[in-house]
Scaffold this motif. Structure first.
Motif, PDB file in Angstrom:
ATOM      1  N   GLU A 246      24.712  52.370 -48.805  1.00  0.00           N
ATOM      2  CA  GLU A 246      25.055  50.957 -48.892  1.00  0.00           C
ATOM      3  C   GLU A 246      24.726  50.303 -50.239  1.00  0.00           C
ATOM      4  O   GLU A 246      24.994  49.118 -50.435  1.00  0.00           O
ATOM      5  CB  GLU A 246      24.324  50.174 -47.789  1.00  0.00           C
ATOM      6  CG  GLU A 246      24.716  50.591 -46.381  1.00  0.00           C
ATOM      7  CD  GLU A 246      24.039  49.737 -45.321  1.00  0.00           C
ATOM      8  OE1 GLU A 246      23.372  48.755 -45.686  1.00  0.00           O
ATOM      9  OE2 GLU A 246      24.176  50.064 -44.133  1.00  0.00           O
TER      10      GLU A 246
ATOM     11  N   ARG B  10      27.057  47.893 -52.068  1.00  0.00           N
ATOM     12  CA  ARG B  10      27.223  46.553 -51.503  1.00  0.00           C
ATOM     13  C   ARG B  10      26.157  45.606 -52.063  1.00  0.00           C
ATOM     14  O   ARG B  10      26.445  44.440 -52.374  1.00  0.00           O
ATOM     15  CB  ARG B  10      27.142  46.625 -49.973  1.00  0.00           C
ATOM     16  CG  ARG B  10      27.545  45.346 -49.266  1.00  0.00           C
ATOM     17  CD  ARG B  10      27.847  45.617 -47.806  1.00  0.00           C
ATOM     18  NE  ARG B  10      26.682  46.123 -47.093  1.00  0.00           N
ATOM     19  CZ  ARG B  10      25.774  45.345 -46.497  1.00  0.00           C
ATOM     20  NH1 ARG B  10      25.914  44.020 -46.532  1.00  0.00           N
ATOM     21  NH2 ARG B  10      24.752  45.863 -45.870  1.00  0.00           N
TER      22      ARG B  10
ATOM     23  N   HIS C 177      36.981  39.775 -51.423  1.00  0.00           N
ATOM     24  CA  HIS C 177      36.153  40.916 -51.820  1.00  0.00           C
ATOM     25  C   HIS C 177      34.707  40.806 -51.346  1.00  0.00           C
ATOM     26  O   HIS C 177      33.990  41.806 -51.255  1.00  0.00           O
ATOM     27  CB  HIS C 177      36.195  41.006 -53.354  1.00  0.00           C
ATOM     28  CG  HIS C 177      35.446  42.144 -53.947  1.00  0.00           C
ATOM     29  ND1 HIS C 177      35.706  43.465 -53.639  1.00  0.00           N
ATOM     30  CD2 HIS C 177      34.423  42.162 -54.849  1.00  0.00           C
ATOM     31  CE1 HIS C 177      34.884  44.251 -54.330  1.00  0.00           C
ATOM     32  NE2 HIS C 177      34.096  43.477 -55.069  1.00  0.00           N
ATOM     33  N   TYR C 178      34.272  39.571 -51.012  1.00  0.00           N
ATOM     34  CA  TYR C 178      32.861  39.353 -50.676  1.00  0.00           C
ATOM     35  C   TYR C 178      32.599  39.172 -49.176  1.00  0.00           C
ATOM     36  O   TYR C 178      31.480  38.853 -48.784  1.00  0.00           O
ATOM     37  CB  TYR C 178      32.342  38.131 -51.445  1.00  0.00           C
ATOM     38  CG  TYR C 178      32.493  38.275 -52.934  1.00  0.00           C
ATOM     39  CD1 TYR C 178      31.722  39.178 -53.649  1.00  0.00           C
ATOM     40  CD2 TYR C 178      33.447  37.531 -53.633  1.00  0.00           C
ATOM     41  CE1 TYR C 178      31.873  39.332 -55.020  1.00  0.00           C
ATOM     42  CE2 TYR C 178      33.610  37.672 -55.011  1.00  0.00           C
ATOM     43  CZ  TYR C 178      32.820  38.578 -55.700  1.00  0.00           C
ATOM     44  OH  TYR C 178      32.978  38.739 -57.052  1.00  0.00           O
ATOM     45  N   GLU C 179      33.593  39.377 -48.355  1.00  0.00           N
ATOM     46  CA  GLU C 179      33.428  39.161 -46.917  1.00  0.00           C
ATOM     47  C   GLU C 179      32.352  40.056 -46.309  1.00  0.00           C
ATOM     48  O   GLU C 179      31.671  39.663 -45.362  1.00  0.00           O
ATOM     49  CB  GLU C 179      34.757  39.389 -46.190  1.00  0.00           C
ATOM     50  CG  GLU C 179      35.741  38.245 -46.330  1.00  0.00           C
ATOM     51  CD  GLU C 179      36.987  38.449 -45.482  1.00  0.00           C
ATOM     52  OE1 GLU C 179      37.428  37.467 -44.848  1.00  0.00           O
ATOM     53  OE2 GLU C 179      37.500  39.588 -45.441  1.00  0.00           O
ATOM     54  N   ASN C 180      32.191  41.266 -46.838  1.00  0.00           N
ATOM     55  CA  ASN C 180      31.225  42.189 -46.241  1.00  0.00           C
ATOM     56  C   ASN C 180      29.784  41.927 -46.684  1.00  0.00           C
ATOM     57  O   ASN C 180      28.880  42.718 -46.395  1.00  0.00           O
ATOM     58  CB  ASN C 180      31.596  43.640 -46.543  1.00  0.00           C
ATOM     59  CG  ASN C 180      31.444  43.999 -48.019  1.00  0.00           C
ATOM     60  OD1 ASN C 180      31.464  43.126 -48.887  1.00  0.00           O
ATOM     61  ND2 ASN C 180      31.300  45.279 -48.297  1.00  0.00           N
ATOM     62  N   LEU C 181      29.550  40.794 -47.353  1.00  0.00           N
ATOM     63  CA  LEU C 181      28.186  40.443 -47.768  1.00  0.00           C
ATOM     64  C   LEU C 181      27.536  39.440 -46.819  1.00  0.00           C
ATOM     65  O   LEU C 181      26.404  39.023 -47.026  1.00  0.00           O
ATOM     66  CB  LEU C 181      28.211  39.862 -49.189  1.00  0.00           C
ATOM     67  CG  LEU C 181      28.749  40.795 -50.284  1.00  0.00           C
ATOM     68  CD1 LEU C 181      28.724  40.099 -51.637  1.00  0.00           C
ATOM     69  CD2 LEU C 181      27.936  42.095 -50.332  1.00  0.00           C
ATOM     70  N   ARG C 182      28.255  39.072 -45.766  1.00  0.00           N
ATOM     71  CA  ARG C 182      27.708  38.124 -44.783  1.00  0.00           C
ATOM     72  C   ARG C 182      26.431  38.695 -44.166  1.00  0.00           C
ATOM     73  O   ARG C 182      26.378  39.845 -43.754  1.00  0.00           O
ATOM     74  CB  ARG C 182      28.743  37.829 -43.698  1.00  0.00           C
ATOM     75  CG  ARG C 182      28.304  36.786 -42.685  1.00  0.00           C
ATOM     76  CD  ARG C 182      29.423  36.436 -41.713  1.00  0.00           C
ATOM     77  NE  ARG C 182      30.415  35.544 -42.338  1.00  0.00           N
ATOM     78  CZ  ARG C 182      31.581  35.934 -42.801  1.00  0.00           C
ATOM     79  NH1 ARG C 182      31.937  37.219 -42.720  1.00  0.00           N
ATOM     80  NH2 ARG C 182      32.413  35.069 -43.345  1.00  0.00           N
TER      81      ARG C 182
ATOM     82  N   THR D 140      23.662  39.338 -45.680  1.00  0.00           N
ATOM     83  CA  THR D 140      22.896  40.166 -46.624  1.00  0.00           C
ATOM     84  C   THR D 140      22.242  39.256 -47.654  1.00  0.00           C
ATOM     85  O   THR D 140      22.906  38.396 -48.244  1.00  0.00           O
ATOM     86  CB  THR D 140      23.820  41.164 -47.337  1.00  0.00           C
ATOM     87  OG1 THR D 140      24.563  41.900 -46.367  1.00  0.00           O
ATOM     88  CG2 THR D 140      23.013  42.133 -48.183  1.00  0.00           C
TER      89      THR D 140
END
Length: 361
Positions: free
Chosen positions: A18, A21, A150-155, A157
């Protein structure tokens, strides 16, 4: 119960998968800090970011395994308890700017579950005359409006932002390697003495830098010709607005001015008139515009009469339409600059004034 070897192994393997990310998160947080805090407020500072290396993370967990207070029983507990996988540092030239930076961080980011940003101010000299660590640690999450594309998967974190002066950073880093991560039994008396001497030098260095920048600003007020940069812009216009802190929102004002070719005090006066540099005129325009915003549910775009907005409003009064047209509105290219929304609203405000004047006539 200490962290088991299996938990350490599995946590390290997960972080290895990971890590990209966290690198993306640190880069994004760094960009926001650089553009919306340092540049927008003409703060002299360096912004850097990093992620932990896999090896560093493994070493940290092995040190934790020797501590009774770090009894993580699962990989999820490890990831919940370690907050500095992604890290950003804002090293200000002047220690006086640390609080302003921290205040801006609290506005631009949020804490866990949309709460307030967690802030931990550390100043060991306050309780121990032989310790010089000083920094403010902020644990932040991106706001919902920044979690797009592009930043949706940083929720969910988090990233740690560390704020300190450049001189404090020197001492913090050296002490971290020699004292915090000691090898061979920790630092000896000679090392401790030299760390203390270095600590005193960094504190006196902070004071010298503050005086140096003040002397530089005073000299810049005597400059003529085109503005050299945003700091020169602030220094030269400060005498016209002595009660405003022109560093606040300076980046936006500087861009608005120079994009219209107003590259000097002479050019500002020639194009906008002497009233453009009048605190009373600026305050009147800002007050009228802010009252208009309350009628269109646009209060978040209010201008601040105690900031460089006193110059932004002068440019908006003549060039709002041009500023609006010159900024892209395509969301696929990123969130438009704040000035885009302000210029659009000011253009509508100016049109409403004209309509009122026509009706009165």
């Amino acid at each position: 119960m200490p962290i088991s070897e299996k938990v350490i192994h599995d946590a390290v393997a997960r972080y290895d998968r990971e890590r990209d990310r966290y690198l993306k998160l640190a880069a994004r947080v760094s960009d926001i800090c650089r553009s919306s805090i340092v540049e927008d407020n003409a703060i002299r500072a360096q912004v850097t970011f990093r992620t932990k290396t896999v090896r560093s993370f493994e070493g940290k967990l092995k040190r934790f395994a020797r501590r009774a207070d770090k009894n993580y029983a699962s990989v999820d507990e490890v990831f919940a308890g370690v907050g500095d996988f992604a890290g950003v540092r804002i090293a200000t030239y002047r220690p006086e700017d640390e609080r302003r930076v921290t205040d801006e961080i609290k506005k631009l980011f949020e804490g866990e579950s949309s709460s307030d940003v967690f802030v931990d101010k550390k100043d060991k000299l306050a309780v121990n005359s032989y310790q010089f660590y000083r920094a403010t640690h902020c644990q932040v999450f991106l706001r919902e409006e920044d979690l797009v594309g592009h930043y949706e998967n940083l929720r969910g974190t988090s990233c740690e932002i560390q704020v300190c002066s450049m001189m404090a950073h020197v001492w913090n880093e050296i002490e971290h390697d020699i004292g915090y991560k000691p090898e061979g039994g920790g630092p000896g008396d000679a090392e401790k003495g030299l760390l203390e001497a270095l600590g005193h030098l960094t504190r006196s260095g902070d004071a010298a830098i503050t005086r140096l920048l003040a002397a530089n600003a005073a000299r810049m007020q005597e400059n003529v010709g085109d503005f050299v940069d945003v700091h020169d812009f602030v220094a030269r216009l400060r005498p016209f607005f002595p009660d405003a802190d022109l560093s606040v929102n300076a980046g936006q004002a500087f861009d608005a001015v120079t994009e219209q070719g107003l590259n000097s005090v002479v050019a500002l006066k020639a194009e906008l008139g002497d009233e453009a540099l009048s605190p009373a005129v600026a305050a009147k325009l800002i007050d009228a515009f802010n009252r208009y915003l309350t009628t269109v549910d646009g209060a978040e775009y209010s201008l601040n009469p105690a900031s460089a907005d006193v110059l932004t409003v002068a440019v908006l009064h003549k060039f709002a339409g041009a500023i609006f047209d010159s900024h892209p509105s395509d969301r696929s290219k990123g969130r438009p600059a704040r000035i885009f929304y302000i210029a659009r609203l000011y253009d509508r405000f100016a049109e409403s004034l004209k309509s009122s004047e026509r009706s009165a006539a």
